[in-house]
Each structure stands twice: as C-alpha cells, then as structure tokens.
Design a protein around this motif. Structure first.
Motif, short mmCIF file in Angstrom:
data_model
loop_
_atom_site.label_atom_id
_atom_site.label_comp_id
_atom_site.label_asym_id
_atom_site.label_seq_id
_atom_site.Cartn_x
_atom_site.Cartn_y
_atom_site.Cartn_z
N LEU A 491 38.65 40.42 38.04
CA LEU A 491 39.77 40.23 37.35
C LEU A 491 39.35 39.20 35.99
CD1 LEU A 491 42.62 40.77 36.17
CD2 LEU A 491 43.46 39.25 37.74
N VAL A 492 39.01 39.85 35.03
CA VAL A 492 38.39 38.67 34.03
C VAL A 492 39.87 38.26 33.25
CG1 VAL A 492 37.34 38.53 31.55
CG2 VAL A 492 36.62 40.20 33.64
N GLN A 493 40.93 38.75 33.00
CA GLN A 493 41.99 38.33 32.27
C GLN A 493 43.27 39.11 32.44
OE1 GLN A 493 41.16 37.94 27.88
NE2 GLN A 493 43.58 37.60 27.48
N GLN A 494 44.39 38.45 32.80
CA GLN A 494 45.55 39.08 33.03
C GLN A 494 46.33 38.88 32.10
OE1 GLN A 494 46.59 40.47 36.18
NE2 GLN A 494 48.28 41.15 34.89
N VAL A 495 46.22 39.93 30.91
CA VAL A 495 47.06 39.80 29.65
C VAL A 495 48.32 39.31 29.45
CG1 VAL A 495 47.13 40.75 27.30
CG2 VAL A 495 45.02 41.24 28.76
N ASP A 496 49.13 40.51 30.49
CA ASP A 496 50.52 40.36 30.75
C ASP A 496 50.94 41.01 31.85
OD1 ASP A 496 50.50 42.88 29.90
OD2 ASP A 496 51.08 42.39 27.90
N GLU A 497 52.10 41.21 32.02
CA GLU A 497 52.58 41.73 33.40
C GLU A 497 51.90 43.15 33.61
OE1 GLU A 497 56.66 43.37 35.58
OE2 GLU A 497 56.77 42.23 33.58
N ASP A 498 51.70 43.98 32.47
CA ASP A 498 51.36 45.40 32.43
C ASP A 498 49.96 45.78 31.83
OD1 ASP A 498 53.83 46.21 33.38
OD2 ASP A 498 54.53 46.09 31.31
N ASP A 499 49.21 44.59 31.42
CA ASP A 499 47.97 44.73 30.88
C ASP A 499 46.85 43.79 31.64
OD1 ASP A 499 48.14 47.11 28.68
OD2 ASP A 499 49.94 45.50 28.65
N ALA A 500 45.65 44.40 32.12
CA ALA A 500 44.66 43.33 32.56
C ALA A 500 43.40 44.17 32.43
CB ALA A 500 44.89 43.40 34.15
N ILE A 501 42.38 43.00 31.89
CA ILE A 501 40.95 43.35 31.73
C ILE A 501 39.86 43.03 33.04
CG2 ILE A 501 38.95 42.98 30.38
CD1 ILE A 501 40.76 41.98 28.21
N TYR A 502 39.22 43.88 33.38
CA TYR A 502 38.55 43.86 34.58
C TYR A 502 36.86 44.11 34.36
CZ TYR A 502 42.51 44.68 37.28
OH TYR A 502 44.09 44.61 37.76
N HIS A 503 35.96 43.24 34.93
CA HIS A 503 34.69 43.62 34.87
C HIS A 503 34.31 44.49 36.35
CE1 HIS A 503 30.00 42.44 35.24
NE2 HIS A 503 30.34 43.24 34.37
N VAL A 504 33.85 45.68 36.05
CA VAL A 504 33.32 46.48 37.28
C VAL A 504 31.84 46.90 37.30
CG1 VAL A 504 33.79 48.80 38.21
CG2 VAL A 504 35.73 47.70 36.71
N THR A 505 31.40 46.79 38.50
CA THR A 505 30.00 47.23 38.65
C THR A 505 29.93 48.22 39.46
OG1 THR A 505 29.61 45.86 40.49
CG2 THR A 505 29.17 44.74 38.47
N SER A 506 29.10 49.23 39.36
CA SER A 506 28.98 50.61 39.99
C SER A 506 27.45 50.61 40.38
CB SER A 506 29.33 51.78 39.09
OG SER A 506 28.44 51.95 38.29
N PRO A 507 27.22 51.49 41.70
CA PRO A 507 25.93 51.58 42.12
C PRO A 507 25.08 52.50 41.16
CG PRO A 507 27.48 52.87 43.33
CD PRO A 507 28.19 51.99 42.48
N PHE A 518 31.07 48.06 33.56
CA PHE A 518 31.79 48.21 32.45
C PHE A 518 32.83 47.05 32.32
CE2 PHE A 518 30.84 52.05 34.98
CZ PHE A 518 30.74 53.03 34.04
N VAL A 519 33.35 47.02 31.33
CA VAL A 519 34.47 46.17 31.03
C VAL A 519 35.69 46.82 30.64
CG1 VAL A 519 35.35 44.25 29.62
CG2 VAL A 519 32.94 44.37 30.09
N ILE A 520 36.73 46.97 31.30
CA ILE A 520 37.82 47.97 31.26
C ILE A 520 39.12 47.19 31.17
CG2 ILE A 520 39.08 49.59 32.62
CD1 ILE A 520 36.42 50.54 34.01
N LEU A 521 39.87 47.66 30.11
CA LEU A 521 41.38 47.53 29.89
C LEU A 521 42.32 48.38 30.66
CD1 LEU A 521 43.85 45.93 28.55
CD2 LEU A 521 43.57 47.67 26.63
N ALA A 522 42.94 47.84 31.79
CA ALA A 522 43.81 48.62 32.60
C ALA A 522 45.26 48.66 32.09
CB ALA A 522 43.92 48.36 34.04
#
Length: 624
Positions: A491-507, A518-522
C-alpha cells in the motif's frame, strides 16, 4: 360567425407568441369536451414532443414507436430552431445566450416528461463550444434523461447545426444538466430509468460517478489552492498592454417578468444563463477591446430559485487573462423590493473567452492586473480552475483509447483519475457484444473485440454476501492469498476512504526473464441504487516515488476490476473484467483459446478464498 379568442403559447425560456383561435359560435357545452384547436403548421414541429407524449408513454413498456421508426428513448425530446437575424450577435452568429435558453428548454421538457411534474435546473456541467452557428442555419437539440436518482435526474444534451443549402452538419456542443423535480404538496420520488441500448446503459452506469464528482467539485478547488503552487506565464505576456481588472467590471439589473418564468413562476435557468452570458461578454470586451468568442462555460450550480417580480443583479469581471484566453466570473443576486438590503445569491459561473482573428486563430491578450485582496484571490482561483478544466477535458472527456495507459498521479487530478477509473470499467461492463467462449463448472469466460482491444470477462456465483465479498476483494493486499499473478502488494498511499494506490509485483510470465511490477490505482464504489453492483476498478498510474527499475519490467493495466451483484441472501455474482494490454496479450489469448486453464484455476481460487473468509469481516458489514 365565429368567436375569436387570443391567447399566448409559452415555449421554453424564450418569449410567448399570440395565437388566434377561431371557434364556431354555436359550440355547445358537449362540443367543448371533444373540440381540439388547430395547431399552425409552423408550431406543429416545435410541439411534436408534447403531442406525442401519450404515444411515447404507451410505447415505454415495449420500447417501440407506433409509426414503425424503431426504438426511441421515452424521455427523448428534440427541438429544431431556424436561426434568424434577431437571434444573432454583431458577427452574424447565433448568440450563446439564446442557445443556452433553447438548451435549457429542451432539457427541462425531457426531465418533466420523465418526472411527470414541474422541474427546475439545478446545475450544468462544463460546456465546450466547438462550432459557431450562422444566420439561416438550423440548430438541432436532442435531450434525454440518462439516470434518475431520488428527486434529481441527469439529462444529456447534444447540439448540432445544419446548413439547409449544403446539407452539411456540425457538432456544436454536448452538455449534462441536473434537474430537480418539484411538487408543492407531496415529496417527489422519481421512478428509475431502464436503459435498453448499449449507449443508454453506459450513460446510466457512469451518471452515478459523475454525480459523485459534482458533489466534491468545490472541495477539489479548495484542495488545489491549499496544496499546490499556482504558476503563471507572466514572462510571455505583453505587459505594455496591462489592464486593471476594475476596468472590466460590469453590473446590470434585470426585472423578472412572466415571459421569463415557467408555469410555477420560477425564472427559467436558461434565461438566467443568457443574462449571465451577456454581462460576461461585455466584461471580456472591455479587456480586449474586440468582439470575444465564448469557448467554454465552467460547471456551475443554481443555489436557489427566483420568481416573477424579482430583481436580478448580475455582476461580471475578468478574473484572469492567460496567453490566448480569459476567464470571466459572473455572480447573480436577487432581491424582491427596492428597499431590501439583503440579496439572495442565486448563481455564480465562470466563462472562458478568446478573441479570434480573420483566420479563426486566437490572438494574444493583454495582461490583467488584479486588485489586492479579493481580486488576487479570484486571480489565483482562475489559474486553479484552468488546470482543473484541462484535467477534466483530458482525463474525463477523452475517449478511453486516446488516454495513455499510465497517467501521472497528483493531488490536483485525483478526483478525475478516480472518475475515469470507475467510469471506464462501467462502460466496459455495459458493452453488449460479449461472446461466451467457454464454461467450466459454472465459471464462464466471455471475450470482446472492440476499439482495437481484446477484453475478457470471468463470471461465477458464490455463496457469500455481496458486501463481504466487496470488502475482501477491494483490499489488494490480500490478493496474493488467491492470485498467483500477485507475488507481493504494498500500500503506497491511502488517498481517501474509497481510493488507494498500490505497488504490485508479479512473477515471471510468458517466457520473459524478468518479473513485472505495476503501480495501480484501486477505486471502490458501493451501489448507488438497488440493482447497482459493488465496483472495484483498477488502472495504472505513475508516481515519482516508484519509477521503473532494472529489476522489473514495468507493466500497465488500462481497465480492469470486479463488479459484484447481490443475487440473493448470501449469494453474489462475481464478475472480473480486464482490457488486455500488449504486455499480457499473448498470455490472455493463450487462455481464451483454451490452451491454458490458468484463468479458470485462478478464479476458482478466488471463490475458495471468499468462502474461507466469509465470516472474518462480519462486524464491518454494518458500514456498508
């Protein structure tokens, strides 16, 4: 002998026309119940939307027109107007104020057709004028209700122009207006819109997200002014042509008369907008000493109604002049009697003007010198609004295929990136051409080839409450528990209650030598109405703190996520959507073609994860 009865017919926010009815002198009381007045041919087309209301209502159930024209939205209203010299400005072009009145009238008729009661204009989203309309041309306006909420509804408007001689047509503008149904005795509860076509389903789905964006608009301006340094282009301006802002100030008063109001006595929103455009044009002319052209109107809200007999004071001033454009602020206040000291704030709006040369190219503008205090505040806010306008136009208004995969993230555009994230997923869900490719153990795989993208959609029904599944799937940190494509999630940044930014690694996938990150906005959304899904939307963004490194291949996702529909008690339809990007296209096609079962295995693992954890978050469900 005949009776001659002179009456008036009111249309929209414009004036009224005298209309002479010729009645037989021998008309009996019974004849009155069956007699219908003849409608002049010139007015027949204008009132076609009203006279066909009954047939449209009857056709609403089956969506068919009685004249064999096929499906037509039951709330759709069309207006066509011939531009006469009395409608034009000094350049022989249709005045924007007159166009705004026609737009408001058409949209109001559409809203009232759905509501079945009087409606008032509550707000208007950004309007960008793409083409001018000359005298002798025809303006075609089409409006329909995109979605109804409790007592308000969003109306979509399309405006085009037509040259009758050459048969050429041009798009003039699109607009979105919010209307509120008003009934004096009882509280209004609007019936829901049932979208039928793919376009209607998209607009209906995205309307809830647009409504959310309107509600936070004022906070977006405040946050931008508080957290961002507003820069200007003073060095590129012609300071020898400096104009004090006070020289552009305009004040005008209008008396609201019956022709300016609807059947309830409330002033037409379009009429107020026309008066506002008039004083804004005067203020802009005082800066440039030329005839300016209105290019855009900022999103605005009506703060309260005004009635027949009110005096409306309209004030305008140039807030800021950029290199080729200027922003004019307009404020409207109302009072009832001349002796009143308190004035009601009715509306504020911001309009962008340019000055065009003979080749229709924008000219350089003089520099504006703001007054200390409020003038400097308006000057800075104009720069902030310009940035937000560009964000909205670039991120919100562009077609999805024209937007880069990873858009830079910063606090000033987070509202619009979140909007784009959710609306892109909703539009993908609403598409109609999904093809069932395979079904294994009640897990369905659908594909869609559209807009140069290959998309896939997995679907299953799980015996878990929808709100609980929403909580479990919206926290990406738990996704590695069931999805082997997610090796780690930070979890890189909890923007607000409904939005967050994550750094994801995959094999490592597909024969590559390096893993991906990936840098993903959820962005997650709860249902707006019954029947709406829970939404978890994912898209790539770029962050300066998480740049691409040699250790990983930077992956991107344009549009993906979950939609969860409540199918019953402890029963949820879980759907996952993904618009494949070039980096994973080979992996996707391998699964779609049936050469791999990894999609199926992963989705069944998701089902087991939900079943194993369906009781973990029970206390938190009360908040949903």
């Amino acid at each position: 002998m005949v009776w001659r009865v002179v009456t008036t017919l009111g249309l929209g926010s414009g004036g009224r026309w005298p209309y002479v009815l010729s009645l037989p002198q021998t008309l009996s009381s019974q004849d009155w119940t069956s007699w219908s007045p003849p409608v002049p041919q010139g007015l027949a087309s204008m009132f076609s939307s009203r006279t066909s209301r009954k047939s449209a209502t009857c056709a609403e159930g089956d969506g068919a027109m009685t004249d064999g024209e096929g499906y037509r939205n039951p709330t759709e209203v069309q207006m066509s107007q011939l531009v006469l010299p009395c409608h034009t400005n000094q350049r022989g072009e249709l005045g924007v104020g007159q166009l705004l009145k026609w737009i408001d009238t058409t949209a109001c008729l559409s809203a009232e057709r759905h509501a079945g009661c009087p409606c008032v204009t509550a707000s208007m989203d950004d309007i960008y004028f793409e083409h001018t309309i000359g005298v002798g041309q025809v303006v075609n306006i089409k409006a329909k209700v995109n979605r109804a909420f409790n007592s308000s509804m969003e109306v979509g408007i399309q405006v085009s122009s037509e040259d009758l001689c050459s048969e050429k047509q041009w798009n003039v503008c699109k607009a979105l207006a919010t209307f509120v149904a008003h009934r004096e005795i009882t509280k209004v509860k609007l019936k829901q819109i049932t979208p039928r076509t793919e376009e209607e389903k998209m607009e209906h789905s995205v309307a809830a997200e647009r409504r959310r964006m309107r509600l936070v608009y004022a906070d977006t301006i405040k946050d931008l002014l508080a957290n961002c340094a507003i820069q200007d282009d003073l060095e590129s301006r012609d300071c020898s042509r400096m104009v004090p802002a006070e020289k552009t100030r305009v004040e005008s008063v209008e008396l609201v008369l019956p022709p300016h109001a609807n059947h309830q006595g409330n002033t037409f929103g379009g009429q107020i907008m026309a008066w506002m455009e008039n004083v804004a044009t005067i203020a802009a002319s005082r800066l440039c000493r030329a005839h300016p052209t209105l290019k855009a109107i900022e999103m605005f809200h009506f703060r309260g109604p005004s009635q027949v007999g009110d005096r409306l004071v309209l004030k305008a001033i140039v807030n800021n002049a950029f290199k080729h454009s200027m922003e004019v602020g307009v404020c409207v206040e109302a009072y009832r009697q001349e002796a009143e000291t308190h004035r009601r704030h009715i509306n504020s709006a911001f309009m962008t003007f340019v000055v065009l040369d003979e080749d229709d190219q924008p000219q350089l503008l003089p520099w504006i010198r703001p007054q200390p205090g409020d003038g400097e505040r308006r000057y800075r806010e104009a720069s902030a609004r310009k940035k937000i306008r560009l964000d909205r136009k670039y991120i919100v208004s562009c077609k999805q295929t024209e937007v880069p995969l990873s858009v830079p993230w910063d606090p000033s555009n987070q509202v619009y990136l979140s909007y784009n994230n959710v609306s892109s997923l909703k539009m993908l869900v609403a598409k109609e051409n999904w093809v069932l490719s395979s079904e294994i153990s009640q897990v369905r795989l659908y594909t869609l080839e559209d807009d140069k993208f290959l998309s896939f959609h997995m679907e299953m029904v799980v015996h878990v409450d929808a709100a609980q599944a929403f909580l479990l799937l919206s926290d990406l940190r738990r996704r590695p528990e069931w999805d082997k494509h997610y090796r780690s999630v930070e979890l890189v940044q909890q923007v607000d209650e409904d939005d967050a930014i994550y750094h994801v690694t995959s094999p490592v996938l597909g024969g590559h030598t390096k893993p991906q990150d990936f840098v993903i906005l959820a962005s997650r959304r709860k249902p707006c109405d019954n029947g709406d899904p829970y939404v978890i939307a994912l898209r790539s963004v770029t962050l300066p703190t998480h740049r691409e490194t040699p250790e990983y291949r930077r992956g991107e996702t344009l549009c993906s996520g979950f939609c969860l529909w409540r199918e019953g008690d402890q029963l949820t339809k879980v759907s996952y959507y993904n618009q494949a990007t070039p980096g994973v296209l080979n992996y996707v096609t391998t699964n779609v073609a049936g050469l791999s079962s990894e999609f199926y295995t992963t989705f069944k693992a998701c089902e087991q994860f939900l079943l194993d954890n369906r009781n973990d978050l029970a206390p938190s469900l009360q908040t949903l």
